[in-house]
Write an enzyme that holds these catalytic residues in place. Sequence first.
Site, short mmCIF file in Angstrom:
data_model
loop_
_atom_site.label_atom_id
_atom_site.label_comp_id
_atom_site.label_asym_id
_atom_site.label_seq_id
_atom_site.Cartn_x
_atom_site.Cartn_y
_atom_site.Cartn_z
CD GLU A 12 -9.03 21.05 -44.75
OE1 GLU A 12 -8.17 21.21 -44.68
OE2 GLU A 12 -10.05 21.85 -44.39
CD GLN A 24 -12.58 22.92 -47.75
OE1 GLN A 24 -12.46 23.33 -48.95
NE2 GLN A 24 -11.75 22.54 -47.02
CG ASN A 99 -10.97 25.86 -36.04
OD1 ASN A 99 -9.80 25.63 -36.05
ND2 ASN A 99 -11.55 26.85 -35.51
CG ASP A 127 -4.78 31.19 -36.10
OD1 ASP A 127 -5.26 30.28 -34.97
OD2 ASP A 127 -5.01 31.43 -36.94
CG HIS A 130 -8.30 28.89 -36.89
ND1 HIS A 130 -7.63 30.06 -37.55
CD2 HIS A 130 -8.97 28.38 -37.79
CE1 HIS A 130 -7.75 30.06 -38.66
NE2 HIS A 130 -8.58 29.34 -38.93
CG ASP A 151 -6.38 25.54 -42.20
OD1 ASP A 151 -6.30 24.45 -43.03
OD2 ASP A 151 -7.43 26.28 -42.10
CG LEU A 184 -11.30 32.88 -38.17
CD1 LEU A 184 -10.74 31.98 -36.79
CD2 LEU A 184 -10.02 33.89 -38.46
N GLY A 186 -9.01 29.94 -43.30
CA GLY A 186 -7.73 29.38 -43.14
C GLY A 186 -6.99 30.44 -42.28
C1 LIG Z 1 -9.19 25.25 -45.08
C2 LIG Z 1 -10.39 25.39 -44.14
O1 LIG Z 1 -11.29 24.69 -44.21
N1 LIG Z 1 -10.32 26.00 -43.10
C3 LIG Z 1 -11.41 26.45 -41.81
C4 LIG Z 1 -12.21 27.22 -42.28
O2 LIG Z 1 -13.15 26.40 -43.38
C5 LIG Z 1 -13.17 27.31 -41.26
O3 LIG Z 1 -14.08 28.42 -41.43
C6 LIG Z 1 -12.25 28.20 -39.78
C7 LIG Z 1 -13.08 28.49 -38.61
O4 LIG Z 1 -13.91 27.36 -38.26
P1 LIG Z 1 -15.01 27.80 -37.21
O5 LIG Z 1 -15.56 29.00 -37.68
O6 LIG Z 1 -15.70 26.31 -36.94
O7 LIG Z 1 -14.16 28.07 -35.82
O8 LIG Z 1 -11.30 27.15 -39.76
C8 LIG Z 1 -10.24 26.73 -40.59
O9 LIG Z 1 -9.87 27.92 -41.09
#
Ligand SMILES: CC(=O)N[C@@H]1[C@@H](O)[C@H](O)[C@@H](COP(=O)(O)O)O[C@@H]1O
Length: 257
Positions: A12, A24, A99, A127, A130, A151, A184, A186
């Site tokens: 990823e 990341q 996400n 979950d 997200h 995730d 968030l 993961g």
């Molecule tokens: C391992 C990974 O990359 N996980 C992603 C994270 O990076 C991202 O911050 C989050 C929220 O994304 P958002 O704020 O765009 O909804 O989603 C997932 O947890």
Amino acid sequence: MNRAEILGVHLEGPFISPDMLGTQPPQARKVDRAFLEELLSMAPVRVITFAPEADEADLLLNMARENGIRAQLGHSPCRYEVAERVFRRGASGATHLFNAMSPLHHRAPGLAGAALAHARNAEIIPDLMHVHPGAIHVALRAVPGLYAVTDASRATGAPDGTYPFGEVTAHKCGNGLRLPDGTLAGSCLTMLQAFRNFVEIGLEPAEAVRRCSTIAADYLGLQDRGRIRKGAIADLVVLSPELTLKDVILRGKSING
Ligand SMILES: CC(=O)N[C@@H]1[C@@H](O)[C@H](O)[C@@H](COP(=O)(O)O)O[C@@H]1O
């Protein structure tokens, strides 16, 4: 063998956008053949997430196709048109749909909109933190091969507290794991809870099972997993009518002996 098996690796990064890292590490870079070949030689990579703008010459897309690897769009703020082109050229799916990608606005549909309009498969993290249940329903209507990923992070199943997340520290509170700025990081989701959440938002149990197993197995070309039939690998969980865990069966044998 009385344990779970790792069937392959999802790479990823690092061929993602520095402007959509999520959590990341800041090591995003453009695709280059030598580095990609080096990474592929290190592990059995089955899935790669990439930002289309990091792969302007379609190098990754073509190498993935040649090696039977699923190339997924994600971690990108790209425009709809950019993502649409790559889906039409054979990108397999989308990584944690909604996400860490450009969202769907009705005048700027983004990567999320391109995935909803053109992807045959996409991951989703159910979950219920997200992605809003309503957005999950949108995705269920639009993407035939939508399937759950957890995730999950190392904090899954662990007590509330702070946990290292790469080079940063994340805080677990209840079912959420976040960076200090609220991002968030993961999830703390198990696949069992993903299944329960699908049922909670209105999916029939059989449909929820497909979204948590069969579709992902089909997507990866694994015909002997994710289904109950003669000759398939009998890795199963047994649930009560209330969806509590009663037993775990690995290769046809209960782990409880
Ligand atoms: C391992 C990974 O990359 N996980 C992603 C994270 O990076 C991202 O911050 C989050 C929220 O994304 P958002 O704020 O765009 O909804 O989603 C997932 O947890």
